[in-house]
Design an enzyme around this catalytic site. Structure first.
Site, PDB file in Angstrom:
ATOM      1  N   PHE A 135       0.860  -1.196   0.000  1.00  0.00           N
ATOM      2  CA  PHE A 135       0.000   0.000   0.000  1.00  0.00           C
ATOM      3  C   PHE A 135       0.898   1.248   0.000  1.00  0.00           C
ATOM      4  CE2 PHE A 135      -2.117  -3.429   2.379  1.00  0.00           C
ATOM      5  CZ  PHE A 135      -3.269  -3.591   1.648  1.00  0.00           C
ATOM      6  N   CYS A 173      -5.418   2.490  10.167  1.00  0.00           N
ATOM      7  CA  CYS A 173      -5.887   3.877  10.287  1.00  0.00           C
ATOM      8  C   CYS A 173      -7.407   3.923  10.445  1.00  0.00           C
ATOM      9  CB  CYS A 173      -5.440   4.708   9.089  1.00  0.00           C
ATOM     10  SG  CYS A 173      -6.105   4.119   7.537  1.00  0.00           S
ATOM     11  N   ASP A 187       0.575  -0.835   5.284  1.00  0.00           N
ATOM     12  CA  ASP A 187      -0.125   0.415   5.646  1.00  0.00           C
ATOM     13  C   ASP A 187      -1.402   0.558   4.818  1.00  0.00           C
ATOM     14  OD1 ASP A 187      -0.687   2.908   6.719  1.00  0.00           O
ATOM     15  OD2 ASP A 187       0.597   3.971   5.292  1.00  0.00           O
ATOM     16  N   ASP A 229       1.007  -1.075  -5.011  1.00  0.00           N
ATOM     17  CA  ASP A 229      -0.224  -0.299  -4.876  1.00  0.00           C
ATOM     18  C   ASP A 229      -1.108  -0.605  -6.090  1.00  0.00           C
ATOM     19  OD1 ASP A 229      -0.811   2.381  -2.932  1.00  0.00           O
ATOM     20  OD2 ASP A 229      -2.082   2.230  -4.710  1.00  0.00           O
TER      21      ASP A 229
HETATM   22  N1  SAH Z   1       1.797   4.141   2.908  1.00  0.00           N
HETATM   23  C1  SAH Z   1       1.295   5.310   2.221  1.00  0.00           C
HETATM   24  C2  SAH Z   1      -0.172   5.550   2.447  1.00  0.00           C
HETATM   25  C3  SAH Z   1      -1.061   4.384   2.073  1.00  0.00           C
HETATM   26  S1  SAH Z   1      -2.681   4.838   1.706  1.00  0.00           S
HETATM   27  C4  SAH Z   1       2.124   6.524   2.601  1.00  0.00           C
HETATM   28  O1  SAH Z   1       2.985   6.437   3.478  1.00  0.00           O
HETATM   29  O2  SAH Z   1       1.905   7.595   2.017  1.00  0.00           O
HETATM   30  C5  SAH Z   1      -3.353   3.368   1.083  1.00  0.00           C
HETATM   31  C6  SAH Z   1      -2.960   2.991  -0.336  1.00  0.00           C
HETATM   32  O3  SAH Z   1      -3.470   1.694  -0.584  1.00  0.00           O
HETATM   33  C7  SAH Z   1      -3.532   3.869  -1.437  1.00  0.00           C
HETATM   34  O4  SAH Z   1      -2.467   4.366  -2.211  1.00  0.00           O
HETATM   35  C8  SAH Z   1      -4.408   2.927  -2.292  1.00  0.00           C
HETATM   36  O5  SAH Z   1      -4.276   3.173  -3.689  1.00  0.00           O
HETATM   37  C9  SAH Z   1      -3.824   1.590  -1.953  1.00  0.00           C
HETATM   38  N2  SAH Z   1      -4.708   0.426  -2.031  1.00  0.00           N
HETATM   39  C10 SAH Z   1      -5.986   0.288  -1.616  1.00  0.00           C
HETATM   40  N3  SAH Z   1      -6.403  -0.988  -1.741  1.00  0.00           N
HETATM   41  C11 SAH Z   1      -5.365  -1.683  -2.240  1.00  0.00           C
HETATM   42  C12 SAH Z   1      -5.143  -3.071  -2.559  1.00  0.00           C
HETATM   43  N4  SAH Z   1      -6.101  -3.981  -2.375  1.00  0.00           N
HETATM   44  N5  SAH Z   1      -3.935  -3.435  -3.015  1.00  0.00           N
HETATM   45  C13 SAH Z   1      -2.949  -2.524  -3.199  1.00  0.00           C
HETATM   46  N6  SAH Z   1      -3.089  -1.213  -2.905  1.00  0.00           N
HETATM   47  C14 SAH Z   1      -4.274  -0.806  -2.433  1.00  0.00           C
END
Ligand code: SAH
Length: 406
Positions: free
Chosen positions: A238, A350, A310, A260
């Site tokens: 993520f 979160c 995350d 992601d």
């Molecule tokens: N770690 C990041 C924030 C993560 S926010 C930082 O430090 O800035 C969550 C992210 O998860 C988003 O970018 C979203 O596009 C992604 N996401 C949501 N569901 C997902 C999935 N099933 N697999 C991969 N990415 C996903």
């Protein structure tokens, strides 16, 4: 109550609480739920300022009326003498800015959350500073109703800052509000604005990025990651725009794979690695679903030394909590299985409804299912520009653990 405040509040509509339902306001919790309201005396439009009184008419608080929401009123002030006007917003902003100034100086920041809603005494208001830009999110009927007063306060205090509105968030629908989005005053944000975070430069897309453009709340956890990654192979799940990946490379990891589902986010992540002069050879960017990819890695026998987990918020309401617990357990179990002995899992939630205790239990269950022993070695929470006012513990939404795999 003095005569003058009485005169001032006499003009306001009154929310009368049911008997015995004043307790949470007496503890200075800022919300009134629909079940606590006996009646509204007078007429109030959505978001309008109302006085909140107990069943005997004793004044308790002044807040915003939100007829469409289960949170029927949100408190602006517990001071009967305080009117809700531009001067009020200036006072709240100045108070919030003081702490951010200390923090900005201490940690050398040019970007931070300036207003964290309830915890800064402004329910439903989020304001993030990204360099010369202030990004505004109005999440409640009351915040929307006060838009003009709030903007006037912002323009008075920050005449040189540009203001951009990112109130394009689904929670507004619960308040009966449309989604809004666009420039308010000053310059239009560039496509990608570089900000500073613990010695990293990171590009932020204010106009199209998630939330207000960037997850400022994970700043300290991203920094802490550096301690765990030297010469290690890292999987950054993520990743969004790669803040953890850049931090891991600054901490001299041997490799970092960022995953992601958003190609736009991964493209910015790659640019962030380049912008910081880091070795792109050590960085990989994979567009995939983390749930699927972790299973594929397991089946392929892949191993990592550090995994960062995350995910986005899985829980919007209590009804979704059980399903979310399963989701958290699933990805954490898979991550633990993929880690080498001595490796580290940095795992976060979160979701506000997920308490730290519950999250710890889920991680423990995930380890049990993975057949591994783990030690909790460090605990994380949202960065200090996202404070939690003690009377509103719900303000603590982000929690995490560093776990050592035995
Ligand atoms: N770690 C990041 C924030 C993560 S926010 C930082 O430090 O800035 C969550 C992210 O998860 C988003 O970018 C979203 O596009 C992604 N996401 C949501 N569901 C997902 C999935 N099933 N697999 C991969 N990415 C996903």
């Amino acid at each position: 109550m003095t005569a003058s405040t009485h005169t001032q509040s006499a003009a306001l509509p009154r929310v009368v609480l049911a008997k015995g339902r004043e307790k949470s306001l007496l503890r200075r919790h800022p919300w009134v739920f629909s079940g606590a309201v006996a009646r509204l005396e007078g007429k109030a439009r959505s978001g309008e300022t109302v006085d909140i009184v107990d069943h005997q008419g004793k004044w308790l608080a002044r807040g915003a009326w939100s007829p469409a929401s289960q949170i029927r009123a949100r408190v602006w002030t517990f001071d009967a003498a305080e009117a809700i006007d531009t001067a009020f917003f200036i006072r709240r902003l100045e108070r919030a800015q003081q702490w951010r100034n200390e923090l900005a100086e201490r940690d050398n920041l040019n970007s931070y959350r300036l207003i964290a809603g309830e915890s800064d005494g402004l329910p439903g208001v989020t304001i993030d500073r990204f360099g010369p830009f202030l990004v505004l999110q109005l999440l409640s009927a009351g915040a929307e109703y006060q838009r003009a007063a709030l903007l006037s306060a912002l323009q008075t205090l920050y005449p040189d800052s540009s203001i951009y509105d990112r109130s394009d968030v689904a929670v507004r629908k619960k308040e009966g509000l449309e989604l809004t989005h666009g420039p308010v005053c000053g310059e239009l944000p560039p496509d990608l604005l570089p900000i500073e975070e613990h010695g990293m430069q990171l590009l932020v897309d204010i106009r199209h990025g998630h939330k207000t453009g960037y997850y400022l709340d994970q700043r300290d956890s991203r920094y802490a990651t550096r301690r765990y990654v030297t010469n290690r192979r890292v999987l950054n799940c993520f990743s969004y725009t790669g803040g953890f990946a850049v931090s891991a490379l600054m901490g001299s990891c041997s490799q970092v794979i960022s995953v992601d589902t958003s190609q736009e986010a991964l493209d910015i992540a790659r640019q962030n690695v380049e912008l910081n002069g880091l070795d792109l050879q050590k960085a990989q960017f994979v567009r995939d679903d983390v749930f699927k990819l972790l299973r594929k890695y397991r089946d392929d026998g892949e191993k990592f030394d550090v995994i960062i987990m995350d995910p986005p918020k899985f829980v919007e309401n209590k009804g979704q909590l059980a399903g979310a617990c399963r989701g958290y357990k699933d990805i954490n179990m898979l991550a633990i299985q993929l880690l080498n002995p001595g490796g580290t899992l940095l795992t976060f939630s979160c979701s506000g409804l997920m308490t730290s205790d519950l999250f710890q239990k889920i991680v423990a269950d995930a380890a049990l299912d993975a057949g591994r022993d783990i030690q909790l070695i460090e605990q994380f929470r949202q960065a200090a520009d996202h404070p939690v006012i003690a009377s509103y513990p719900e303000g603590l939404y982000l929690k995490g653990f560093a776990c050592r795999i035995m």
